[in-house]
Design a protein around this motif. Structure first.
Motif, PDB file in Angstrom:
ATOM      1  N   UNK A  71       0.858  -1.184   0.000  1.00  6.67           N
ATOM      2  CA  UNK A  71       0.000   0.000   0.000  1.00  6.67           C
ATOM      3  C   UNK A  71       0.898   1.239   0.000  1.00  6.67           C
ATOM      4  N   UNK A  72       0.274   2.376  -0.235  1.00 12.10           N
ATOM      5  CA  UNK A  72       1.056   3.604  -0.328  1.00 12.10           C
ATOM      6  C   UNK A  72       0.181   4.778   0.075  1.00 12.10           C
ATOM      7  N   UNK A  73       0.777   5.788   0.655  1.00  8.76           N
ATOM      8  CA  UNK A  73       0.044   6.996   1.030  1.00  8.76           C
ATOM      9  C   UNK A  73       0.466   8.167   0.161  1.00  8.76           C
ATOM     10  N   UNK A  74      -0.519   8.899  -0.338  1.00  7.79           N
ATOM     11  CA  UNK A  74      -0.276  10.130  -1.066  1.00  7.79           C
ATOM     12  C   UNK A  74      -0.676  11.285  -0.152  1.00  7.79           C
ATOM     13  N   UNK A  75       0.240  12.195   0.103  1.00  5.43           N
ATOM     14  CA  UNK A  75      -0.019  13.318   1.003  1.00  5.43           C
ATOM     15  C   UNK A  75       0.212  14.636   0.277  1.00  5.43           C
ATOM     16  N   UNK A  76      -0.794  15.510   0.350  1.00  5.14           N
ATOM     17  CA  UNK A  76      -0.700  16.802  -0.327  1.00  5.14           C
ATOM     18  C   UNK A  76      -1.338  17.894   0.528  1.00  5.14           C
ATOM     19  N   UNK A  77      -0.737  19.073   0.482  1.00  7.54           N
ATOM     20  CA  UNK A  77      -1.323  20.276   1.071  1.00  7.54           C
ATOM     21  C   UNK A  77      -1.498  21.314  -0.028  1.00  7.54           C
ATOM     22  N   UNK A  78      -2.686  21.892  -0.116  1.00  3.68           N
ATOM     23  CA  UNK A  78      -2.967  22.900  -1.137  1.00  3.68           C
ATOM     24  C   UNK A  78      -3.415  24.197  -0.464  1.00  3.68           C
ATOM     25  N   UNK A  79      -2.688  25.277  -0.745  1.00  4.52           N
ATOM     26  CA  UNK A  79      -3.107  26.593  -0.259  1.00  4.52           C
ATOM     27  C   UNK A  79      -4.273  27.067  -1.110  1.00  4.52           C
ATOM     28  N   UNK A  80      -5.396  27.382  -0.477  1.00  3.12           N
ATOM     29  CA  UNK A  80      -6.616  27.702  -1.232  1.00  3.12           C
ATOM     30  C   UNK A  80      -7.265  28.984  -0.728  1.00  3.12           C
ATOM     31  N   UNK A  81      -6.484  29.898  -0.257  1.00  6.17           N
ATOM     32  CA  UNK A  81      -7.034  31.151   0.234  1.00  6.17           C
ATOM     33  C   UNK A  81      -7.873  31.823  -0.856  1.00  6.17           C
ATOM     34  N   UNK A  82      -9.157  32.009  -0.585  1.00  6.03           N
ATOM     35  CA  UNK A  82     -10.046  32.640  -1.555  1.00  6.03           C
ATOM     36  C   UNK A  82     -10.818  31.662  -2.409  1.00  6.03           C
ATOM     37  N   UNK A  83     -10.371  30.409  -2.511  1.00  9.03           N
ATOM     38  CA  UNK A  83     -11.088  29.412  -3.317  1.00  9.03           C
ATOM     39  C   UNK A  83     -12.401  29.045  -2.636  1.00  9.03           C
ATOM     40  N   UNK A  84     -13.450  28.854  -3.444  1.00  8.38           N
ATOM     41  CA  UNK A  84     -14.786  28.646  -2.880  1.00  8.38           C
ATOM     42  C   UNK A  84     -15.306  27.230  -3.016  1.00  8.38           C
ATOM     43  N   UNK A  85     -14.642  26.369  -3.797  1.00 13.11           N
ATOM     44  CA  UNK A  85     -15.167  25.018  -3.983  1.00 13.11           C
ATOM     45  C   UNK A  85     -14.059  23.993  -4.143  1.00 13.11           C
ATOM     46  N   UNK A  86     -14.319  22.801  -3.559  1.00 13.46           N
ATOM     47  CA  UNK A  86     -13.432  21.658  -3.683  1.00 13.46           C
ATOM     48  C   UNK A  86     -14.168  20.555  -4.442  1.00 13.46           C
ATOM     49  N   UNK A  87     -13.563  20.052  -5.538  1.00 13.47           N
ATOM     50  CA  UNK A  87     -14.129  18.970  -6.333  1.00 13.47           C
ATOM     51  C   UNK A  87     -13.267  17.719  -6.158  1.00 13.47           C
TER      52      UNK A  87
END
Length: 207
Positions: A24-40
């Protein structure tokens, strides 16, 4: 002799279990979304757990592993080649992992200021402390939304085979059933909407 065979069998089982656990494997991500209004979010098979928090980043952990094919031996899927696809604009962040050969287990932390739109083929979705609009399309599985809000502008829940429930909000929801299908709706004075459609499975929205 029997004792030796038994010990050898246990050793083999432990070795196999260890090998499977490592597959198995883990994918880890952080996204700066200041001002973004929607996550898809879009993926074919697995589970999704979402929690809202006071922050300006979307924090994503996806554990991937080969689908369970009842085999104790290694899978042909090369997990090292699999990456999370993402695209970002000023108003939205889109995440996608389109691979039918793996099981995906997502855990997502998202800012309370963002709405979420999820498309999942087969699996379960759990959204905790929902504080914005939610739109979900699920083929087979279950959806549970625990809301931090006690009122919404509109809620529509539809399942082809299963149950729908709305509990604990400021107004009462209306539920109608037809043979194996179920529909629940809600109208209030809130700011946000919830819309969930499931082919086969249950949907529950609670506060």
């Amino acid at each position: 002799m029997k004792k030796l065979l038994c010990v050898a069998a246990i050793g083999l089982a432990l070795t196999t279990t260890y090998a499977m656990a490592k597959d198995s494997r883990e994918l880890n991500h952080n996204f700066a979304v200041s001002g973004a209004s929607q996550l898809d979010i879009d993926f074919p098979v697995g589970s999704l757990e979402v929690e809202s928090y006071d922050g300006s980043e979307v924090v994503v952990t996806v554990r991937i592993e080969p689908k369970n094919d009842n085999s104790w031996f290694s899978s042909d899927v090369d997990l090292s080649d699999i990456e999370l696809s993402h695209s970002q604009s000023a108003s939205s962040l889109s995440l996608k992992l389109d691979n039918d050969d793996i099981q995906q287990n997502w855990h997502v932390k998202m800012p309370k200021s963002m709405a979420i739109d999820v498309e999942l083929g087969v699996g379960d979705i759990e959204i905790n402390d929902a504080s914005n609009s939610v739109e979900i399309e699920l083929g087979v599985g279950a959806v549970r939304i625990d809301s931090a809000l006690d009122d919404y502008k509109r809620i529509e829940l539809d399942t082809g085979v299963g149950d729908t429930k709305i509990r604990g909000l400021k107004n009462d929801g209306n539920t109608s059933r037809k043979v194996v299908s179920s529909h629940s709706s809600y109208r209030g004075n809130g700011q946000y909407d919830i819309e969930v459609e499931v082919g086969v499975g249950d949907i529950k929205v609670t506060n």
